[in-house]
Design an enzyme around this catalytic site. Structure first.
Site, short mmCIF file in Angstrom:
data_model
loop_
_atom_site.label_atom_id
_atom_site.label_comp_id
_atom_site.label_asym_id
_atom_site.label_seq_id
_atom_site.Cartn_x
_atom_site.Cartn_y
_atom_site.Cartn_z
N ASN A 8 0.67 -1.13 -0.03
CA ASN A 8 -0.05 0.30 0.05
C ASN A 8 0.84 0.71 0.03
O ASN A 8 1.24 1.40 0.79
CB ASN A 8 -0.53 0.00 1.60
CG ASN A 8 -1.52 1.23 1.59
OD1 ASN A 8 -2.22 1.93 0.41
ND2 ASN A 8 -2.42 1.28 2.48
N TRP A 9 0.72 2.11 -0.66
CA TRP A 9 1.72 2.68 -0.95
C TRP A 9 1.38 3.86 -0.33
O TRP A 9 2.04 5.56 -0.20
CB TRP A 9 2.40 3.24 -2.44
CG TRP A 9 3.07 2.11 -3.19
CD1 TRP A 9 3.62 0.62 -2.84
CD2 TRP A 9 3.90 1.94 -4.36
NE1 TRP A 9 4.23 -0.04 -3.65
CE2 TRP A 9 4.05 0.96 -5.20
CE3 TRP A 9 3.79 2.84 -5.29
CZ2 TRP A 9 5.09 0.59 -6.35
CZ3 TRP A 9 3.68 3.02 -6.93
CH2 TRP A 9 4.73 1.24 -7.45
N LYS A 10 0.46 4.10 -0.35
CA LYS A 10 -0.47 5.75 0.47
C LYS A 10 -0.64 6.43 -0.37
O LYS A 10 -0.74 6.77 -1.47
CB LYS A 10 -0.21 5.52 1.83
CG LYS A 10 0.36 4.51 2.64
CD LYS A 10 0.12 4.70 4.11
CE LYS A 10 0.52 3.68 5.25
NZ LYS A 10 0.41 3.59 6.29
N HIS A 100 -9.58 1.04 4.96
CA HIS A 100 -8.60 0.67 5.54
C HIS A 100 -7.87 2.30 6.80
O HIS A 100 -9.13 2.86 6.72
CB HIS A 100 -7.19 1.83 4.48
CG HIS A 100 -5.89 2.18 5.12
ND1 HIS A 100 -5.20 2.93 5.76
CD2 HIS A 100 -4.23 0.44 5.00
CE1 HIS A 100 -4.17 2.15 6.18
NE2 HIS A 100 -4.03 0.87 6.07
N GLU A 102 -7.20 4.52 7.92
CA GLU A 102 -6.54 5.93 7.50
C GLU A 102 -7.66 6.44 6.91
O GLU A 102 -8.52 8.24 6.89
CB GLU A 102 -5.30 5.94 6.33
CG GLU A 102 -4.38 5.54 7.79
CD GLU A 102 -3.05 5.69 6.79
OE1 GLU A 102 -3.04 5.29 5.54
OE2 GLU A 102 -2.29 4.42 7.47
N GLU A 172 -5.38 -5.34 10.94
CA GLU A 172 -4.09 -3.83 10.99
C GLU A 172 -4.13 -3.06 12.12
O GLU A 172 -5.01 -2.24 12.57
CB GLU A 172 -3.95 -2.88 9.59
CG GLU A 172 -4.20 -3.38 8.28
CD GLU A 172 -2.94 -2.55 7.78
OE1 GLU A 172 -2.42 -2.95 6.66
OE2 GLU A 172 -3.88 -1.36 7.30
N GLY A 178 3.25 2.08 10.38
CA GLY A 178 3.60 3.66 10.52
C GLY A 178 4.04 3.52 11.60
O GLY A 178 4.76 4.73 11.71
N SER A 212 3.92 -2.14 10.66
CA SER A 212 5.40 -2.22 10.00
C SER A 212 6.16 -3.29 10.44
O SER A 212 7.03 -3.20 10.75
CB SER A 212 5.52 -1.53 11.98
OG SER A 212 4.88 -0.29 11.62
N GLY A 233 2.98 -1.33 4.33
CA GLY A 233 2.97 -0.29 4.01
C GLY A 233 4.54 0.91 3.20
O GLY A 233 5.10 -0.02 2.30
N GLY A 234 4.81 1.42 4.38
CA GLY A 234 6.37 1.63 3.99
C GLY A 234 7.30 1.13 3.54
O GLY A 234 8.44 1.27 2.52
#
Ligand code: PEP
Length: 255
Positions: A8-10, A100, A102, A172, A178, A212, A233-234
């Site tokens: 997930n590149w956000k 998600h 966010e 999650e 993150g 993470s 993500g990251g």
């Protein structure tokens, strides 16, 4: 059970940067997958504005699917700023992340909205990756299982068994996203067992862990009986890390 690695590149990477990133990992991921004998699916979800740019390079691997990070529940109409399932399909998207944290936290997405989106995605032939998770406060109050089961049941509301079989779920813990704070792998597995048990049709549905995930902790999650991959993500923005995550998942899937 399939193993799934989803990046997930956000809200990161312009179209040009996204193409560079794909060029840096896609051939290497393709090689890992060609040598793997287990069932493993790899998905990357760039921002909407980069979908068209990366689609051809991902398609050339024949093995890395294109995902989106969100979509609207309606197919077209007066929804300024929104993106529909047909628009995604037109670009070669096959997976869509829905619910998600966010989206829920910053954009007010409710369980009902997530359910509407899941139904539309399935009706349009997309595979939803539905994310659920608890806040730190909910965890500290001992409400983790209650929270994720409520979110899961709401997302599945009104779906039949065949539709549920086309879903992917992602657990999650919001406090782990993150932050670099990992949820203990056994603890995550216990929560994920609770998610799987909340509906009979989830027996064969992959449940991913997210929060993470990095190359140095992914194997511990993959070793858990209820963890069928990762929503990342990251680390999915780093080509070397992403290749290594896919390699770890391929090893777990083959083992
Ligand atoms: C995510 O975006 O869903 C996520 C889990 O992010 P990170 O891996 O950076 O914690």
């Amino acid at each position: 059970m399939r193993t799934v690695v989803a990046g997930n590149w956000k809200m990161n990477e312009t179209a040009g940067q996204a193409s560079e990133l794909v060029a840096a990992f896609a051939p290497r991921v393709g090689e890992v997958l060609a040598g793997a004998n287990g069932g493993i699916d790899v998905v990357v979800a760039p921002p909407f504005t980069a979908l068209a740019a990366v689609a051809p390079a991902l398609a050339r691997t024949g093995r890395v699917a294109l995902g989106a990070q969100n979509m609207h529940w309606d197919l077209s109409g007066a929804f300024t700023g929104e993106i529909s399932a047909p628009m995604l399909l037109d670009l070669g998207v096959t997976y869509v992340i829905l619910g998600h944290s966010e989206r829920r936290q910053y954009f007010g997405e409710t369980d009902e909205a997530v359910n509407r989106k899941v139904k539309t995605a399935l009706a349009q032939g997309l595979h939803p990756i539905v994310a659920v998770g608890e806040t730190l406060g909910e965890r500290e109050d001992g409400r983790t299982r209650d929270r994720v089961v409520t979110q899961t049941r709401a997302a599945l509301d009104g779906l039949n068994e065949d539709e549920i079989a086309r879903l992917i779920l992602a657990y999650e813990p919001i406090w782990a996203i993150g932050t670099g704070k990992n949820c203990d792998a056994a603890e995550a597995d216990g929560v994920m067992a609770g998610i799987r048990a909340c509906h009979g049709a989830l027996r064969d549905v992959p449940i991913l862990y997210g929060g993470s995930v990095k190359p140095d902790n992914f194997a511990a999650y993959l070793a858990q009986p209820n963890v069928d991959g990762g929503l990342i993500g990251g680390a999915s923005l780093d080509a070397n890390a992403f290749v290594e995550l896919v390699r770890l998942a391929a090893a777990a899937a083959s083992g």
